[in-house]
Design an enzyme around this catalytic site. Structure first.
Site, mmCIF file in Angstrom:
data_model
loop_
_atom_site.group_PDB
_atom_site.id
_atom_site.type_symbol
_atom_site.label_atom_id
_atom_site.label_comp_id
_atom_site.label_asym_id
_atom_site.label_seq_id
_atom_site.Cartn_x
_atom_site.Cartn_y
_atom_site.Cartn_z
ATOM 1 N N TYR A 107 26.782 55.161 48.957
ATOM 2 C CA TYR A 107 27.933 54.390 48.497
ATOM 3 C C TYR A 107 28.602 53.729 49.698
ATOM 4 C CZ TYR A 107 31.234 52.659 45.215
ATOM 5 O OH TYR A 107 31.981 51.784 44.465
ATOM 6 N N ARG A 160 33.449 40.107 43.296
ATOM 7 C CA ARG A 160 34.244 40.616 44.432
ATOM 8 C C ARG A 160 33.689 41.987 44.809
ATOM 9 N NH1 ARG A 160 38.161 44.677 44.629
ATOM 10 N NH2 ARG A 160 36.105 45.442 44.994
ATOM 11 N N LYS A 178 27.623 53.658 42.144
ATOM 12 C CA LYS A 178 28.779 54.323 41.542
ATOM 13 C C LYS A 178 28.328 55.370 40.527
ATOM 14 C CE LYS A 178 33.263 53.246 41.469
ATOM 15 N NZ LYS A 178 34.189 52.380 42.151
ATOM 16 N N GLU A 249 33.997 47.056 37.221
ATOM 17 C CA GLU A 249 33.865 47.298 38.658
ATOM 18 C C GLU A 249 33.674 45.994 39.423
ATOM 19 O OE1 GLU A 249 34.081 50.199 40.193
ATOM 20 O OE2 GLU A 249 33.547 49.435 42.160
ATOM 21 N N ASP A 250 34.480 45.806 40.450
ATOM 22 C CA ASP A 250 34.316 44.689 41.382
ATOM 23 C C ASP A 250 34.263 43.320 40.710
ATOM 24 O OD1 ASP A 250 34.523 46.478 43.385
ATOM 25 O OD2 ASP A 250 32.536 46.207 44.228
ATOM 26 N N ASP A 272 38.166 50.751 37.834
ATOM 27 C CA ASP A 272 38.324 51.695 38.948
ATOM 28 C C ASP A 272 38.998 51.058 40.156
ATOM 29 O OD1 ASP A 272 37.899 54.273 40.114
ATOM 30 O OD2 ASP A 272 36.517 53.228 41.452
ATOM 31 N N ASP A 273 38.749 49.760 40.377
ATOM 32 C CA ASP A 273 39.356 49.103 41.551
ATOM 33 C C ASP A 273 40.874 49.103 41.431
ATOM 34 O OD1 ASP A 273 36.773 48.240 42.555
ATOM 35 O OD2 ASP A 273 36.769 46.920 40.823
ATOM 36 N N ALA A 306 47.769 42.025 47.988
ATOM 37 C CA ALA A 306 48.516 41.996 46.728
ATOM 38 C C ALA A 306 47.541 41.798 45.582
ATOM 39 C CB ALA A 306 49.544 40.876 46.765
ATOM 40 N N GLY A 307 46.360 42.390 45.735
ATOM 41 C CA GLY A 307 45.321 42.211 44.720
ATOM 42 C C GLY A 307 45.215 43.424 43.812
ATOM 43 N N ASN A 412 37.502 48.350 52.602
ATOM 44 C CA ASN A 412 36.074 48.638 52.764
ATOM 45 C C ASN A 412 35.317 47.337 52.945
ATOM 46 O OD1 ASN A 412 35.703 51.448 52.493
ATOM 47 N ND2 ASN A 412 36.181 51.297 50.318
HETATM 48 P P1 NAD Z 1 41.530 41.658 45.859
HETATM 49 O O1 NAD Z 1 40.645 40.517 46.125
HETATM 50 O O2 NAD Z 1 42.013 41.899 44.476
HETATM 51 O O3 NAD Z 1 42.844 41.534 46.773
HETATM 52 C C1 NAD Z 1 42.847 41.158 48.118
HETATM 53 C C2 NAD Z 1 44.269 40.798 48.489
HETATM 54 O O4 NAD Z 1 44.328 40.587 49.900
HETATM 55 C C3 NAD Z 1 44.783 39.528 47.839
HETATM 56 O O5 NAD Z 1 46.077 39.746 47.338
HETATM 57 C C4 NAD Z 1 44.868 38.529 48.995
HETATM 58 O O6 NAD Z 1 45.946 37.589 48.857
HETATM 59 C C5 NAD Z 1 45.136 39.458 50.145
HETATM 60 N N1 NAD Z 1 44.789 38.854 51.421
HETATM 61 C C6 NAD Z 1 43.674 38.165 51.749
HETATM 62 N N2 NAD Z 1 43.761 37.714 53.015
HETATM 63 C C7 NAD Z 1 44.952 38.137 53.491
HETATM 64 C C8 NAD Z 1 45.614 37.996 54.724
HETATM 65 N N3 NAD Z 1 45.058 37.331 55.730
HETATM 66 N N4 NAD Z 1 46.822 38.578 54.870
HETATM 67 C C9 NAD Z 1 47.394 39.261 53.856
HETATM 68 N N5 NAD Z 1 46.798 39.433 52.659
HETATM 69 C C10 NAD Z 1 45.610 38.866 52.481
HETATM 70 O O7 NAD Z 1 40.770 42.929 46.402
HETATM 71 P P2 NAD Z 1 41.092 44.474 46.108
HETATM 72 O O8 NAD Z 1 40.314 44.972 44.956
HETATM 73 O O9 NAD Z 1 42.561 44.663 46.067
HETATM 74 O O10 NAD Z 1 40.438 45.156 47.395
HETATM 75 C C11 NAD Z 1 40.952 44.895 48.680
HETATM 76 C C12 NAD Z 1 40.292 45.812 49.687
HETATM 77 O O11 NAD Z 1 40.572 47.157 49.364
HETATM 78 C C13 NAD Z 1 38.760 45.701 49.755
HETATM 79 O O12 NAD Z 1 38.338 45.833 51.064
HETATM 80 C C14 NAD Z 1 38.298 46.895 48.977
HETATM 81 O O13 NAD Z 1 37.027 47.355 49.398
HETATM 82 C C15 NAD Z 1 39.367 47.892 49.339
HETATM 83 N N6 NAD Z 1 39.447 48.961 48.360
HETATM 84 C C16 NAD Z 1 39.302 50.227 48.817
HETATM 85 C C17 NAD Z 1 39.343 51.268 47.919
HETATM 86 C C18 NAD Z 1 39.237 52.687 48.374
HETATM 87 O O14 NAD Z 1 38.942 53.557 47.580
HETATM 88 N N7 NAD Z 1 39.489 52.965 49.622
HETATM 89 C C19 NAD Z 1 39.473 51.016 46.567
HETATM 90 C C20 NAD Z 1 39.622 49.690 46.140
HETATM 91 C C21 NAD Z 1 39.612 48.671 47.057
#
Ligand code: NAD
Length: 555
Positions: A107, A160, A178, A249-250, A272-273, A306-307, A412
């Site tokens: 993973y 994504r 997963k 997912e993603d 899950d995200d 803010a995602g 990640n």
């Molecule tokens: P997403 O695409 O929904 O959100 C990304 C966010 O980052 C958006 O709001 C975007 O505006 C913002 N962003 C992009 N560039 C930026 C910058 N330069 N400055 C500030 N903000 C910026 O993605 P997501 O699902 O929220 O995932 C984001 C990250 O979190 C990924 O790397 C994902 O792998 C990681 N994640 C980790 C876990 C975990 O279990 N540790 C779980 C989910 C997601």
């Protein structure tokens, strides 16, 4: 989940049971060199295998010897994928007994690399590929899947993938990986798991131009046609596999939030995200608060991003505060978002719906360090996939503001981490309460050894899935995710906290999953959503439902 889920002795003499090479090529039944002499006689295997009979433990030793010889993580991923496709029980035995070593291979972070190279390392298909060209025939396509007892589907459209963006059909590595964790971490039987790729094309031009790309080499389907395809898939899957849990997912966030809202009260589903990440982060916050002796509602959480992850975590933290008696508006003011355009504030212009609850009155700020100085957060939570965004200056500022600053670098894969564990501890003089999305080694600093643990949703989703399936819940609710966060946090010992670990060791993940599944099930019964009579001991019920990768005796 029927008890037949686990390891039954199969009727080797019945006419449908495969024999000879067909048996050796069926990963769900294959035992390789562990077939006994009697099985070899009865099942037409004599002569098709080398004569010595191995125990499963000997086979594990062979796998590990070969695994350790491989020089790169991608080669290890390919090797483990091939084992998964050859001998499922052995694959899961190896993963379960070597969780710390295997999880980062099967993973995150290596699965990201596996997806990037999917078309180049492809050997055998796994799961179902539904494409934009299959409109009107998705039911018959799903019927090609050889099992009827599917209970857990993980579906992606590959837009994504982790923090890696649009990988199109290559994203299939994620549902496959997963679901392997659903089985390894929570014992969801592999036969009940179905990975699905909704291949609607890709906007990644480099992929479309790659002659080894295996997906539809066309721009992504959008709008009504996209929604209709998703809807047809969901309807067909539920018809064929009644009660199935469908985990999104993603998906990119313009679809993820919408699809979750559309389906969460109609079918048994979760994202899950958004929700799993939220629960794992909330559990990490609960652990950190045990150290600081703080209350959740006294925190100021500043999210980098803010995602899906950021607003998922913020929404669940708010729900948890409200459950503690705080009013919703006050709870929301504890959470601040910072995205690619700067601090999310009221009047900033058009904001996506998921950000609006957190657009508080404040002056615009374009720089994250300036936002830290202005808002004086107790916790910064990195989920924007912007590598290195938690700079030395920012961690030092957090340490000036807080005796024990909470620093979660959750993005990640590793290449996207906001900071490393070593940086967080060094720049805070060992005071940071740190969690990471990707694995980092222990850090020795000032005579102390810190053991950072992954705030990875793989602590949460397997247990949620097991709980949901085991009591046949009709929906997966926010209250279930809150309960799972509390159950995870309860597994963290004072010894874990003393070494800076905000999560239990991964090697305990199956027991963690049992506790989470029982907590989820308890909520399902409280909310009247469960589809079975309540077993007296929910944890024992979960353990009974769990798959163990021991070989059945066929003859
Ligand atoms: P997403 O695409 O929904 O959100 C990304 C966010 O980052 C958006 O709001 C975007 O505006 C913002 N962003 C992009 N560039 C930026 C910058 N330069 N400055 C500030 N903000 C910026 O993605 P997501 O699902 O929220 O995932 C984001 C990250 O979190 C990924 O790397 C994902 O792998 C990681 N994640 C980790 C876990 C975990 O279990 N540790 C779980 C989910 C997601």
């Amino acid at each position: 989940m029927p008890d037949s889920a686990s390891n039954v002795t199969r009727p080797a003499h019945s006419s449908w049971f495969p024999r000879g090479l067909t048996l050796l090529q069926d990963p769900a039944l294959n035992k390789g060199s562990a077939f006994t002499p009697r099985e070899r006689d009865v099942l037409g295997l004599r002569g098709l295998l080398p004569p010595h009979v191995n125990s499963q433990a000997e086979q594990v030793a062979r796998v590990l010897e070969n695994f350790h010889r491989l020089p790169t993580t991608l080669e290890k991923y390919i090797f483990m994928t091939a084992l998964h496709d050859r001998n499922e029980a052995l694959f899961f035995r190896v993963v379960i007994e070597n969780t710390d070593e295997m999880m980062p291979i099967i993973y995150t972070p290596t699965v990201g690399l596996g997806c990037q190279h999917f078309g180049h390392i492809y050997q055998r298909p796994r799961g179902v590929f539904v494409t934009a060209e299959d409109r009107g025939q998705i039911g018959s396509l799903l019927r090609n899947w050889p099992r009827q007892d599917v209970a857990m589907i993980v579906v992606t459209d590959g837009e994504r993938i982790l923090g890696l963006g649009d990988l199109g059909s290559n994203g299939m590595g994620i549902p496959v990986g997963k679901l392997a964790l659903y089985t390894a971490c929570a014992g969801v039987p592999p036969t009940q798991c179905l990975p699905v790729m909704l291949d609607v094309g890709t906007n990644n031009a480099a992929l479309r131009d790659d002659p080894l790309y295996l997906g539809l080499a066309q721009p992504r389907l959008t709008g009504q046609a996209y929604d209709d395809l998703v809807d047809e898939f969901i309807t067909a899957a539920r018809e064929l596999f009644p009660g199935v849990v469908i985990q999104f997912e993603d998906f990119a966030n313009h679809n993820a939030f919408r699809l979750l809202e559309k389906y969460r009260n109609r079918i048994c589903t979760f994202n899950d995200d958004i929700q799993g990440t939220a629960a794992v982060a909330l559990a990490g916050l609960y652990s950190a608060l045990r150290v600081t002796q703080g209350e959740l509602a006294q925190q100021r959480l500043l999210f980098m991003g803010a995602g899906e992850a950021a607003t998922g975590i913020a929404d669940l933290a708010v729900a948890a505060m409200v459950a503690d008696g705080v009013d919703a508006a006050t709870a929301r003011r504890c959470c601040w978002l910072f995205d690619s355009k700067g601090l999310v504030v009221a009047g900033r212009g058009e904001l996506a719906a998921h950000k609006q609850p957190y657009a508080h009155e404040h002056a615009a700020i374009g720089d994250f360090g300036a936002a830290v100085r202005a808002l004086r957060p107790t916790a910064i939570i990195g989920v924007a996939a912007v590598a290195g965004s938690f700079t030395q200056q920012i961690i030092e500022e957090m340490t000036r503001l807080n005796e024990r600053p909470i620093v979660f670098a959750l993005s990640n894969p590793t290449s996207k981490s906001e900071c490393t564990a070593a940086q967080a501890y060094a720049w805070s003089g060992g005071r940071a309460l740190f969690a990471c999305g990707s694995p980092f080694d222990a850090v020795a600093l000032g005579g102390q050894t810190f053991v950072p643990r992954q705030g990875n949703n793989s602590y949460i989703f397997p247990g949620v899935g097991l709980g949901a399936i085991a009591v046949r819940t009709r929906h997966v609710t926010d209250e279930m995710f809150m309960a799972s966060a509390r159950a995870l946090a309860r597994q963290v010992t004072p010894q874990d906290l003393a070494q800076g670990s905000l999560y239990p060791p991964l090697k305990n993940v199956r027991e963690v999953s049992v506790q989470i599944a029982a907590a989820v099930a308890e909520v399902a019964f409280e909310q009247g959503l469960a589809g079975i009579e309540r077993p007296g001991d929910l944890a024992a019920h979960m353990r009974r439902c769990m798959y163990e990768p021991t070989y059945p005796c066929y003859a």
